[in-house]
Design a protein around this motif. Structure first.
Motif, mmCIF file in Angstrom:
data_model
loop_
_atom_site.group_PDB
_atom_site.id
_atom_site.type_symbol
_atom_site.label_atom_id
_atom_site.label_comp_id
_atom_site.label_asym_id
_atom_site.label_seq_id
_atom_site.Cartn_x
_atom_site.Cartn_y
_atom_site.Cartn_z
ATOM 1 N N LEU A 171 0.796 -1.234 0.000
ATOM 2 C CA LEU A 171 0.000 0.000 0.000
ATOM 3 C C LEU A 171 0.825 1.279 0.000
ATOM 4 C CD1 LEU A 171 -2.740 -1.081 2.574
ATOM 5 C CD2 LEU A 171 -2.837 -1.190 0.067
ATOM 6 N N ILE A 214 -9.331 -11.236 -6.150
ATOM 7 C CA ILE A 214 -8.962 -9.832 -5.928
ATOM 8 C C ILE A 214 -8.822 -9.091 -7.257
ATOM 9 C CG2 ILE A 214 -7.138 -8.307 -5.042
ATOM 10 C CD1 ILE A 214 -6.599 -10.415 -2.883
ATOM 11 N N THR A 230 -11.793 -7.174 -8.661
ATOM 12 C CA THR A 230 -12.411 -6.156 -7.817
ATOM 13 C C THR A 230 -12.021 -4.753 -8.264
ATOM 14 O OG1 THR A 230 -10.566 -6.166 -6.241
ATOM 15 C CG2 THR A 230 -12.368 -7.725 -5.838
ATOM 16 N N THR A 231 -12.825 -3.775 -7.848
ATOM 17 C CA THR A 231 -12.539 -2.365 -8.160
ATOM 18 C C THR A 231 -11.252 -1.916 -7.489
ATOM 19 O OG1 THR A 231 -14.920 -1.966 -8.215
ATOM 20 C CG2 THR A 231 -13.497 -0.028 -8.136
ATOM 21 N N PHE A 232 -11.004 -2.416 -6.268
ATOM 22 C CA PHE A 232 -9.795 -2.050 -5.530
ATOM 23 C C PHE A 232 -8.550 -2.393 -6.325
ATOM 24 C CE2 PHE A 232 -6.290 -3.579 -2.846
ATOM 25 C CZ PHE A 232 -5.976 -2.416 -2.182
ATOM 26 N N TYR A 233 -8.543 -3.557 -6.988
ATOM 27 C CA TYR A 233 -7.379 -3.992 -7.764
ATOM 28 C C TYR A 233 -7.099 -3.025 -8.916
ATOM 29 C CZ TYR A 233 -4.343 -6.914 -10.669
ATOM 30 O OH TYR A 233 -3.299 -7.384 -11.421
ATOM 31 N N GLN A 247 -7.968 0.119 -9.143
ATOM 32 C CA GLN A 247 -7.504 1.392 -8.591
ATOM 33 C C GLN A 247 -6.045 1.293 -8.154
ATOM 34 O OE1 GLN A 247 -10.341 2.060 -5.456
ATOM 35 N NE2 GLN A 247 -11.828 3.072 -6.811
ATOM 36 N N TYR A 248 -5.688 0.155 -7.576
ATOM 37 C CA TYR A 248 -4.319 -0.050 -7.099
ATOM 38 C C TYR A 248 -3.333 -0.076 -8.264
ATOM 39 C CZ TYR A 248 -0.265 -2.225 -4.896
ATOM 40 O OH TYR A 248 0.996 -2.482 -4.462
#
Length: 241
Positions: free
Chosen positions: A45, A89, A92-95, A97-98
């Protein structure tokens, strides 16, 4: 040592090795788990360095494989769970964005290629002992625009700094370390120090870019030597008996 990210990656490997070791002390295991997950969160992160993440993950997977080499089915199950988790993962949207938050790899690659050429050109004129240590703001080290860093080019940076002498030392150091660890695997004394196995894999993988002899990571080298020294004497005792 101006940055701490290098040593954090090394500590992640050590903590994971401690988790895999035959450790009967509960508090040591709790501290190892906390250190591993906190360090991993910082790596993913905060650092967001793709190659560092890859090297840490590969080192940990190899440690798991060696520990479970006689229980191959267990390793396959663990690897399958990790693969399924990754694909879950990834959708997912988080992936998304990351991934978009990571640095531009194409720009980074272009800069690294220019750095490699710059430092190799210097090495050609100073082959034996290299350029040595130079001031941070010197164009000799940072290029005419002050944007080059020897810490970005791994073993090329080592060659530039210490020349052929430093390169030969590094190769001999890796060779000796690998021999000690291979012997410990054959004697099954690696179970007392899986972190040594993880560290040698990490050191080899990161030699191209994030080499352990760079200023921000070199503090990990004496730590590795201390752990390796312990593993060597444990293996020697086992071999005698």
């Amino acid at each position: 040592m101006t940055q701490g990210e290098g040593i954090i990656n090394i500590i992640i490997i050590i903590a994971f090795g401690q988790i895999l070791n035959n450790n009967k002390y509960k508090w040591n295991q709790i501290i190892s788990y906390l250190t591993f997950f906190i360090g991993l969160a910082e790596l993913i992160l905060v650092q967001k360095t793709r190659y560092a993440i890859l090297c840490v993950v590969v080192s940990c997977i190899i440690m798991i494989f060696i520990k479970n080499i006689k229980r191959f089915l267990t390793f396959i199950i663990l690897f399958s769970i990790l693969a399924l988790l990754y694909f879950f993962i990834k959708n997912t949207t988080f992936y998304d964005q990351y991934i978009s938050s990571l640095s531009n790899s194409e720009g980074s690659l272009m800069t690294r290629n220019l750095e490699i050429q710059f430092y190799l050109d210097q090495f050609k004129d100073h082959k034996t002992f290299g350029m040595g240590f130079t001031p941070e703001n010197s164009t000799i080290k940072s290029g005419f625009f002050g944007s080059y860093f020897r810490d970005d080019v791994g073993i090329v940076g080592l060659l530039n700094t210490f020349g052929i002498v430093g390169f030969v030392w590094y190769i001999l150091m890796l060779g000796k370390s690998i021999l000690i660890i291979l012997k410990s695997i054959s004697l099954n004394t690696i179970k007392y120090s899986y972190e040594c196995l993880g560290l040698i894999i990490f050191v080899i993988l990161t030699s191209a870019t994030l080499i352990i002899t760079d200023p921000q990571r070199i503090v990990g080298l004496p730590i590795f030597f201390a752990l390796l020294d312990y593993l060597y004497y444990v293996s020697q005792d086992k071999a005698k008996n």
